[in-house]
Design a protein around this motif. Structure first.
Motif, short mmCIF file in Angstrom:
data_model
loop_
_atom_site.label_atom_id
_atom_site.label_comp_id
_atom_site.label_asym_id
_atom_site.label_seq_id
_atom_site.Cartn_x
_atom_site.Cartn_y
_atom_site.Cartn_z
N GLN A 183 20.25 -88.71 46.58
CA GLN A 183 21.13 -87.60 46.97
C GLN A 183 20.41 -86.26 46.87
O GLN A 183 20.90 -85.25 47.39
CB GLN A 183 22.39 -87.60 46.11
N HIS A 184 19.24 -86.24 46.20
CA HIS A 184 18.47 -85.00 46.09
C HIS A 184 17.23 -85.00 46.99
O HIS A 184 16.84 -83.98 47.51
CB HIS A 184 18.01 -84.77 44.64
N ASP A 188 22.01 -85.50 51.71
CA ASP A 188 23.15 -84.96 50.96
C ASP A 188 24.25 -86.03 50.91
O ASP A 188 24.74 -86.47 51.96
CB ASP A 188 23.66 -83.70 51.68
#
Ligand SMILES: Cc1ncc(COP(=O)(O)O)c(C=O)c1O
Length: 417
Positions: A183-184, A188
């Protein structure tokens, strides 16, 4: 015939029954490929053939969109009963596995109003545009781009190949860390509609995801409002001793996809899922002319009944044990066999050089598959490096036929090792 149509075995079928294919020269071949996992109930199970004959005499096609028919509803009810997804389950029918995958993604996107999809290395989801984009192996998509956008890939938790010196717990922890990091460093998470995974990869080499990984994946999806799709197209319908391999793990997806052995060879596929998610797709956005052909629907219902009547889930466990016991013994003898693994009767045998998981031995695997074909055993390889033999024999195979087939396989492994 176009060159791009691959052919794995040069036999030409005259007829097929149970686990035996008879070729045009009258040679009887033992089938360990099952039409790529399609005939778990065997070739031409009598009640399925009868249901097809009877339906063909009544009506063949109206298109369910135009004039509805009962076999579609009956099959959806049966699917919801054997594959419950939470409190209320719904299903939709199409013709092929790739179509099931395409539709599952469309449903997930409409339900979440998000565009992105996360998938895995060594995944196989089919050869239509979205399915091909989700498929990992480059050979299947060679020069076929541009691919569908908003598809992101993370490593599949392949314990055998990548654990090195780590134990299962440590390995899973680090693979889940990658998932959380994605997610990083990848996409996103607020734009991710779905994560699609084969709990036990088929084409990718019969790689089972570790239980703790699937549990962690479920938790991650729940935390971020992401729909978890499990692709059971190869692993479903008794192959692993369950209707779906997620039932073996006890980790429930939001949506799941089925095809292959559901129809005993007739083209029928399904997306099954939680009713509220399934119902998020607007009318007309999921469908097509041949959605759930009536002949295919009755073949699938007759297949499910045949599987229940003949306890094929139990039979898969029995078959898997015979294969595993024999192959484990060989593994102890030969450094060329790196791993014997699987769930139920979905067993893979991985060939490597010098017992090293990172050095696949595709030549050895190819010699064995071809040698078996010469001896009357139809076998398929799998894996990104084509170094895994996958056994997908019909589950109605007798113990005698199974052991005959394994004798041939063992003979070839001894010969080429
Ligand atoms: C896991 C999985 N998903 C999807 C597919 C695609 O199914 P089909 O060939 O019916 O389009 C396959 C086919 O091998 C598969 O094994």
């Amino acid at each position: 015939m176009a060159n791009g149509v691959g052919v794995y075995n040069t036999a030409t079928v005259s007829d097929a029954k149970g686990a035996i294919i008879t070729d045009l020269d009258g040679r009887q071949l033992i089938d360990f490929a099952g039409g790529i996992g399609v005939v778990n109930a065997g070739h031409c199970p009598e009640p399925v053939v009868e249901a097809i004959r009877e339906q063909a005499g009544k009506y063949i096609h109206t298109s369910f969109n135009v004039v509805t028919y009962e076999p579609y509803i009956t099959l959806c009810e049966e699917l919801a009963e054997i594959l419950p997804h939470g409190k209320k389950t719904k299903a939709m029918l199409i013709s092929t596995g790739a179509e099931a995958v395409e539709n599952a993604i469309k449903i997930a996107r409409q339900a979440t109003q998000r565009p992105a999809v996360l998938c895995f290395t060594d995944a196989y989801h089919g050869r239509t545009l979205m399915a091909m984009s989700l498929t990992s192996k480059v050979n299947y998509k060679f020069s076929s781009g541009p691919f569908a956008p908003e598809v992101y890939r993370i490593p599949f938790p392949n314990f055998y190949k990548y654990h090195r010196t780590r134990d299962m717990e440590e390995f899973v922890e680090s693979e889940l860390q990658r998932l959380y990091d994605s997610q990083h460093n990848l996409v996103d998470i607020k734009s991710v509609a779905a994560i699609i995974i084969e709990p036990i990869q088929g084409e990718g080499g019969f790689n089972p995801a570790p239980l703790k990984y699937l549990q962690g994946l479920r938790k991650f999806c729940d935390e971020h409002g992401v729909i978890l799709i499990m692709d059971e197209i190869q692993s479903g319908f008794c192959r692993t001793g369950h209707w779906a391999s997620w039932q073996h793990y006890g980790v429930q997806p939001d949506l799941s996809t089925y095809a292959k052995s559901l129809g005993s060879g007739l083209p029928i596929a399904a997306v099954v899922g939680q009713a509220d998610i399934m119902d998020a797709a607007a009318p007309g956005t999921i469908g097509g002319t041949y959605i759930g052909s009536p002949i295919c629907c009755v073949a699938a219902s007759a297949t499910i009944k045949f599987m229940k009547d003949n306890n094929l889930n139990e039979r898969a466990l029995h078959i898997g044990k015979i294969i595993r016991d024999r192959m484990e013994k060989l593994k102890a003898e030969f450094s060329g066999i790196g791993d014997v693994r699987g769930i139920g009767a979905m067993i893979g045998i991985e060939f490597v050089k010098n017992s090293n998981p990172e050095h696949p031995n595709s030549e050895l695997c190819d010699h064995i598959v071809k040698g078996c074909a010469d001896e009357g055993l139809i076998l398929l390889s799998a894996g990104t490096f084509k170094n895994v033999i996958r056994i997908l024999s019909p589950l109605v195979i007798t113990d005698e036929q199974l052991n005959q087939g394994l004798d041939i396989l063992e003979g070839q492994i001894r010969k080429f090792n």
